[in-house]
Design an enzyme around this catalytic site. Structure first.
Site, PDB file in Angstrom:
ATOM      1  N   SER A   1       0.826  -1.201   0.000  1.00 54.71           N
ATOM      2  CA  SER A   1       0.000   0.000   0.000  1.00 54.71           C
ATOM      3  C   SER A   1       0.869   1.263   0.000  1.00 54.71           C
ATOM      4  O   SER A   1       1.655   1.461  -0.927  1.00 54.71           O
ATOM      5  CB  SER A   1      -0.967  -0.027   1.192  1.00 54.71           C
ATOM      6  OG  SER A   1      -2.017   0.880   1.010  1.00 54.71           O
TER       7      SER A   1
ATOM      8  N   ASP B   1      -6.143  -3.487  -2.161  1.00 60.45           N
ATOM      9  CA  ASP B   1      -5.063  -3.132  -1.240  1.00 60.45           C
ATOM     10  C   ASP B   1      -4.413  -4.361  -0.599  1.00 60.45           C
ATOM     11  O   ASP B   1      -5.084  -5.228  -0.038  1.00 60.45           O
ATOM     12  CB  ASP B   1      -5.646  -2.229  -0.150  1.00 60.45           C
ATOM     13  CG  ASP B   1      -4.578  -1.479   0.614  1.00 60.45           C
ATOM     14  OD1 ASP B   1      -3.610  -2.125   1.046  1.00 60.45           O
ATOM     15  OD2 ASP B   1      -4.709  -0.258   0.773  1.00 60.45           O
TER      16      ASP B   1
END
Length: 742
Positions: free
Chosen positions: A72, A217
């Protein structure tokens, strides 16, 4: 002779050994010192900017990094650094980025073609639905990521590698497979695509599709990807954890807290599993980010500073890993970013309903010459502003020795049939109120030239239906023709001098328009047309005898209309910068009597912001220019921000004028589920009416001064105001207002 020959061989051998020893010394200097040090950067949204500060300190301590693994935000910062982008360049890019604009999910409004923003002043909700294949469609994400995608590509200079071990620092990034929840580890490919896949927060940013997998993510699967570094490319690791801590029992008080805690727990679980892989020689850095949330992108410099401070407690342990300065300089010298090369040709993949050939023409150089990558990216942003796409991603490949950029358009999931809904509410303390429900349908790309069909419905105190067809002469042409039909019923209120509403007339209109015009790019448009209309006036409430002079029979007329609109406001709801100009001129002739009227309606608006305080200056002028009084063309003034202290449309005459100065300051932000900001402000107003309709004899007013104070909010339902105002000759009036029509 033989001795000289042997001596020569010995000298050559010594020379080769010396060179080999020197090369070995350089190799050891360039390679990271033993043990190999890996860097693991975790996810945390904007909190990840702390990675930047940690990296700055690692450079100060001369710690060479053998490899980087990130998830991320950690993939974002780690990927940039691994590709050779200098830390100062990263910090500058983050500092100068317009995060508010990028996270709005929309292109700068000043760059949007006017035809796609003409309805922005209708108070629709912040949600566009669609109809396709017999079912309703909703947007793929809350925030469109096109602006963020291009930002990342520019920073990493569109670097792509067949093996991420060939980057200046070997790199791995982690995303999550949305189908089964497995971690997907990237070790090659387009770096920007990899980084975006790793940071695709579900529901917030659009998911990514890579190699047939739907990716979101990586924090959901492996927020601290320790296994991708330790034992693979590193003997010891430095872990930087910037994740949000789990909430305590007394901190869970709302729906938003429950959702946040659920996400935190999912991440916390997989983090604990990864942390078990650490040994006593590994180092964990947890910056103190109390007070900073995952959405505080605008505070990137402050968060980075917290990252630098977090190194101090472990500095002694880190110093033991420091390399000699000459060795470190040799290692650091290989951190060089990619150099973008010109693009020889742009190709566009096939689309479903948008004209892909027109997009290809717009993206290629007209003379067929190579283009700089920055220029192509600017053209992509211009194309994206048309509103037809969820994403314009691309890849760069070699074809017959030429660099070819292939665009993969992802058309809007809710297109090509768009549905929007909204409401308007106007209420004041004397008890007068108006409420209207709005609904709209738009069908784009009816043909390859880009025709569109719009339908608008309003029901409530004022009723309206309109359908219109817009047809460019050809794809990409600024010239167009149009046709429309309008039906509406609206109330014309009448008040006594003591502000008591005693009667209402109902004005009914049916009108056909045809004509043509020219788009002025993103600035506005010019329209010229002819029309035929039928209007009638009836007494809705009150004593009909008081309106005996009002024509009861329908009035048939025809005319010529010209409009010019320039719209460069950054935000139609709470403009902070820009300007708006509107002018409309009608020449109307009654068919039965031959009576003619000339009507002008004009608005000029300008806004400017310093810090969080905005100044907005507005002027309006509406007039029956030739003095002919037609019951069907009244000019009205009064209401909130239009002579506050009077009722809505209380003052009616042949002509009206208004000047207004608004000052408002954003004092707080709202949760994204509710809106964006909370404002406090006020207004100073001055207005005038010529030939009052509710006077016994036509007369002109003097300039009437007024003002207001209000609290406002930019909500998902539209701009919302609660305030009060007063005016000379008016009365202290409280207002509740939802909408942009002021």
């Amino acid at each position: 002779m033989k001795r000289r020959h042997a001596a020569g061989w010995i000298a050559l051998l010594l020379s080769l050994l010396t060179q080999a020893h020197a090369a070995d010394e350089v190799g050891r200097a360039v390679a990271p010192a033993e043990p190999r040090i890996g860097l693991v950067l975790g996810g945390g949204g904007a909190r990840g900017f702390a990675h930047l500060g940690v990296l700055k300190e690692l450079e100060r301590l001369r710690i060479p990094i053998a490899c980087i693994a990130g998830t991320s935000a950690g993939a974002l910062i780690g990927g940039m650094y691994a590709s050779g982008v200098p830390l100062d360049d990263m910090a500058k890019a983050f500092r100068e980025a317009d995060w508010e604009q990028m996270l709005s999910g929309s292109p700068p409004r000043s760059s949007v073609p006017y035809d796609r923003k003409r309805d922005d002043y209708k108070n629709y909700f912040n949600l566009t639905l669609g109809v396709r294949d017999g079912g309703f469609r909703v947007p793929r994400s809350a925030i469109n990521s096109q602006g963020i995608d291009v930002f990342i590509r520019r920073v990493v200079r569109d670097r792509s590698e067949s093996d991420f071990d060939r980057l200046p620092i070997p790199f791995r990034a982690v995303a999550t497979n949305l189908e089964n929840g497995d971690a997907v580890v990237f070790d090659k490919g387009d770096l920007a695509t990899v980084m975006r896949s790793s940071m695709a927060v579900p529901g917030l940013f659009d998911l990514m599709e890579v190699d047939g997998k739907l990716l979101v993510d990586g924090a959901l699967a492996r927020n601290l990807p320790i296994r991708e570094a330790k034992g693979r490319c590193a003997d010891r690791v430095i872990v930087v954890d910037v994740g949000s801590p789990t909430l305590k029992k007394d901190e869970i008080n709302s729906l938003f807290d429950i959702v946040a805690q659920t996400s935190n727990l999912m991440v916390y679980r997989n983090e604990q599993e990864e942390l078990k892989r650490l040994g006593p020689d590994d180092i964990v850095i947890r910056p103190d980010l109390d007070g900073y949330g995952s959405a505080d992108f605008g505070k990137n410099a402050e968060i980075a500073a917290r990252g630098r401070l977090a190194v101090a407690p472990v500095e002694a342990r880190l110093a033991a890993l420091s390399a000699p300065e000459p060795n470190y300089k040799l290692w650091h010298a290989r951190l060089a970013p990619a150099t973008p090369l010109p693009i020889d040709k742009v190709k566009v993949a096939k689309t479903s309903y948008v004209n892909s050939e027109e997009l290809a023409r717009a993206l290629n150089d007209k003379e067929g010459k190579p283009q700089e990558l920055d220029a192509v990216q600017e053209k992509l942003q211009t194309a994206f502003a048309s509103g037809d796409y969820d994403r314009l991603s691309y890849s760069i490949d070699q074809e017959n020795g030429r660099r070819v950029l292939t665009v993969m358009p992802l058309e809007r999931a809710v297109g090509p049939n768009y549905l929007r809904f909204g409401v308007n509410l106007k209420s004041s303390t004397p008890g007068d109120s108006d409420f209207n429900f709005l609904a709209a349908h738009e069908r784009v790309w009816l043909n390859s030239a880009g025709a569109s069909w719009r339908n608008y419905l309003q029901v409530g105190d004022d009723k309206r239906f309109q359908t219109s067809l817009y047809q460019p002469l050809s794809a990409g042409s600024p010239l167009f023709v149009f046709g429309s039909y309008l039906w509406k019923e609206e109330m014309i209120p009448f008040f006594l001098l003591d502000h008591v509403r005693f009667a209402d007339l109902q004005l009914s209109t049916s009108r056909f328009d045809v004509g043509g015009g020219a788009q002025l790019g993103q600035y506005g448009e010019l329209r010229l047309g002819v029309y035929r209309q039928r209007q009638s006036v009836s007494v809705k409430t009150g004593d009909p005898a008081m309106f005996s002079g009002v024509t009861q029979a329908p009035v048939h007329s025809h005319g010529f209309a010209a409009t010019l609109l320039i719209d460069q406001f950054d935000n139609p709801r709470w403009p902070r910068h820009g300007y708006f100009v509107s002018s409309a001129l009608d020449f109307e002739t009654e068919r039965a009597s031959g009576k003619q009227s000339q009507t002008f309606n004009g608005v000029a608006d300008w806004a400017h912001t310093l810090g969080d305080t905005s100044l907005r200056l507005t002027g309006k002028y509406n007039s029956n220019l030739n003095g002919n009084r037609l019951e069907t063309t009244p000019q009205m003034l009064g209401g909130f921000l239009n002579l506050s202290g009077y009722q809505q449309d209380e003052l009616i005459g042949d002509s009206t004028a208004l000047t207004r100065l608004m000052l408002y300051r954003r004092v707080a932000t709202l949760p994204s589920a509710l809106g964006s900001g909370l404002y406090i402000g006020g207004s100073l107003e001055a207005g005038r009416v010529w030939n009052w309709y509710n006077s016994a004899a036509p007369q002109d007013s003097r300039w009437i001064t007024a003002g207001s104070l209000f609290l406002g909010a930019d909500t998902l339902l539209g701009p919302f105001f609660v305030g009060f105002g007063n005016a000379k000759g008016g009365q202290l009036t409280g207002y509740l207002f939802l909408g942009v029509d002021y």
